[in-house]
Scaffold this active site. Structure first.
Site, PDB file in Angstrom:
ATOM      1  CG  ASN A  71      -1.869  -1.130   1.251  1.00 52.18           C
ATOM      2  OD1 ASN A  71      -2.419  -1.500   0.223  1.00 52.18           O
ATOM      3  ND2 ASN A  71      -2.071  -1.720   2.421  1.00 52.18           N
ATOM      4  CG  HIS A 240      -7.058   2.017   0.219  1.00 58.26           C
ATOM      5  ND1 HIS A 240      -5.858   1.338   0.205  1.00 58.26           N
ATOM      6  CD2 HIS A 240      -7.789   1.459   1.214  1.00 58.26           C
ATOM      7  CE1 HIS A 240      -5.886   0.388   1.124  1.00 58.26           C
ATOM      8  NE2 HIS A 240      -7.043   0.445   1.756  1.00 58.26           N
TER       9      HIS A 240
HETATM   10  C1  LIG Z   1      -5.736  -0.117   6.191  1.00 56.38           C
HETATM   11  C2  LIG Z   1      -7.099   0.402   6.401  1.00 56.38           C
HETATM   12  C3  LIG Z   1      -7.484   0.903   7.644  1.00 56.38           C
HETATM   13  C4  LIG Z   1      -6.640   0.759   8.873  1.00 56.38           C
HETATM   14  O1  LIG Z   1      -5.592   1.641   8.887  1.00 56.38           O
HETATM   15  P1  LIG Z   1      -4.277   1.245   9.725  1.00 56.38           P
HETATM   16  O2  LIG Z   1      -3.580   2.522   9.904  1.00 56.38           O
HETATM   17  O3  LIG Z   1      -3.545   0.276   8.868  1.00 56.38           O
HETATM   18  O4  LIG Z   1      -4.749   0.638  11.006  1.00 56.38           O
HETATM   19  C5  LIG Z   1      -8.723   1.484   7.742  1.00 56.38           C
HETATM   20  N1  LIG Z   1      -9.556   1.547   6.697  1.00 56.38           N
HETATM   21  C6  LIG Z   1      -9.213   1.042   5.488  1.00 56.38           C
HETATM   22  C7  LIG Z   1     -10.178   1.148   4.367  1.00 56.38           C
HETATM   23  C8  LIG Z   1      -7.989   0.451   5.310  1.00 56.38           C
HETATM   24  O5  LIG Z   1      -7.673  -0.076   4.134  1.00 56.38           O
END
Ligand SMILES: *Cc1c(COP(=O)(O)O)cnc(C)c1O
Length: 422
Positions: A71, A240
């Site tokens: 990511n 994202h």
């Molecule tokens: C990765 C993700 C999270 C969590 O974020 P982290 O900082 O990795 O805990 C929350 N929402 C979505 C849509 C994600 O893809």
């Protein structure tokens, strides 16, 4: 004789019962039994150790793999300027924050990050959490209580599902991106009475902007109209999209021009921004309330100075010309990958995002495809239940701004061995 048969059957059933339920097994036996069940469904997961930093090339078991599963969309996790910011923060503020934010752990790097986040997002205020997961759980439990209503898109991230369950509000799910279904759920919600009379019924709609496993966009313009019509609030998780979409790369909310119509914007600092941590932004009243009520914020040690400083440096880079150039390159790579997939008979989503799912449906097929790719020196992740629905397994390909055109071409060539859409 008859009695003996009866005793035999009773013993036999008792034996079968104990095998099925794990009665009489010790701690490890029970867990191994459960692991066996997970394995037999093709859902077993294990860690793969990488002996390199995150990047388009990663070292695994002594081999170099071309990575299409990260990511780290903009290639910032191992960027020299961001590492330098983290190192400076360690020198100046130490390795650990030493306490929770409300005790004595609220250090200058945390405040500088939050100020920079608010400016970057064009909002009044921002609050940093130790992760996006913690931000989701803390926010929903702070805003909602039993008797309120929370309405989730079917495909929102697990942290939002967990948060919705934990807050105790009445939970409804609408079909993915289906506005007619959302309106139905909102009409139902409007007919509910608040559980307590000391405040009005709260109704919160929860969506992502770019969906994490499908790479498609939420129809945010319609969403803000609908939630406004029904006097509901809206939380948009931009995990994202932050750093990737919109003229200033604030996210899809900016791209679609609805920034001032979303009550709660959420995001992570661990994806395009290359650091770690989560955040919530919006009004000052929102972040003040979270400081007072979000338990995952209050009862947790503050993020390290290094991660806060890295995230702040990443924001600066993303907002500037290098961020713009990296985004352009990223989207060129996305276009190349999607065009190539279409030529091979796949149908990737049209929406602009670095997430390109290759839907294989069957769990074992997805695992085999990822294994085949690893054998050919590509690293792509097989995504299975419970991350996605049963029978919706896929390769989740992600591209980075750092991929070269011939690397994307090589991946497309390797993907030909796994066939096409069925
Ligand atoms: C990765 C993700 C999270 C969590 O974020 P982290 O900082 O990795 O805990 C929350 N929402 C979505 C849509 C994600 O893809």
């Amino acid at each position: 004789m008859r009695a003996r048969i009866l005793v035999f059957w009773l013993l036999f059933w008792d034996f079968r019962f104990s095998v099925q339920t794990g009665v009489g097994m010790n701690f490890d036996e029970q867990l191994r039994h459960e692991l066996g069940q997970i394995r037999s469904r093709g859902l077993y997961r294990e860690l793969r150790r990488l002996d390199s930093p995150q990047g388009t090339r990663v070292a695994w078991q002594g081999r170099s793999l071309l990575n299409f599963s990260s990511n780290d969309y903009l290639g910032l996790a191992n960027h020299p300027a961001i590492k330098a910011a983290a190192i400076r923060a360690v020198e100046e503020f130490g390795a650990g924050a030493g306490a929770s934010r409300l005790i004595s752990g609220s250090l200058a790097p945390h405040h500088e990050l939050e100020e920079a986040l608010a400016v970057f997002k064009g909002v009044e205020s921002a609050l940093a959490f130790s992760s996006g997961y913690a931000a989701a759980v803390g926010t929903l439990t702070a805003l909602l209580q039993p008797g309120d209503v929370v309405i989730l898109d079917k495909l929102v991230h697990a942290c939002l599902v967990d948060a919705a369950r934990l807050c105790g509000a009445r939970l409804r799910v609408f079909a993915h991106n289906n506005m007619a279904d959302l309106e139905k759920k909102l009409a139902w919600a409007a007919a509910q009475k608040p559980a307590k009379t000391d405040r009005p019924l709260r109704v919160l709609v929860v969506v992502e902007s770019v969906y994490s496993m499908d790479g498609d966009w939420a129809p945010l313009r319609e969403l803000v109209e609908i939630k406004q019509k029904h006097a509901a609030w809206l939380l948009v998780d931009e995990a994202h999209a932050t750093g990737l979409l919109g003229p200033n790369r604030r996210g899809l909310v900016e791209e679609l021009g609805v920034s001032d119509r979303v009550e709660i914007q959420m995001g992570t600092l661990g994806k395009a921004l290359g650091a770690a941590g989560g955040f919530i932004c919006g009004s000052k009243a929102l972040t003040d309330l979270l400081v007072n009520r979000a338990r995952s914020f209050i009862f947790s040690t503050a993020p390290t100075p290094a991660t806060a400083a890295a995230a702040r440096a990443a924001l600066e880079l993303v907002a500037g010309p290098e961020g713009a150039a990296r985004c352009r390159k990223l989207m060129e790579n996305v276009r190349q990958l999607k065009d190539g997939l279409r030529e091979s008979g796949w149908t990737p989503p049209d929406d602009r995002s670095p997430i390109v799912p290759v839907i294989l449906k069957d769990e074992q097929r997805a695992v085999r495809a990822a294994e085949q790719l690893r054998a050919a020196a590509f690293y792509a992740s097989a995504i299975r239940y419970p991350t996605v629905a049963r029978g919706a397994a896929r390769l989740r390909l992600t591209v980075s701004a750092e991929h070269k055109a011939d690397e994307v071409r090589a991946l497309l060539e390797a993907l030909k061995s796994i066939g096409h859409q069925t």
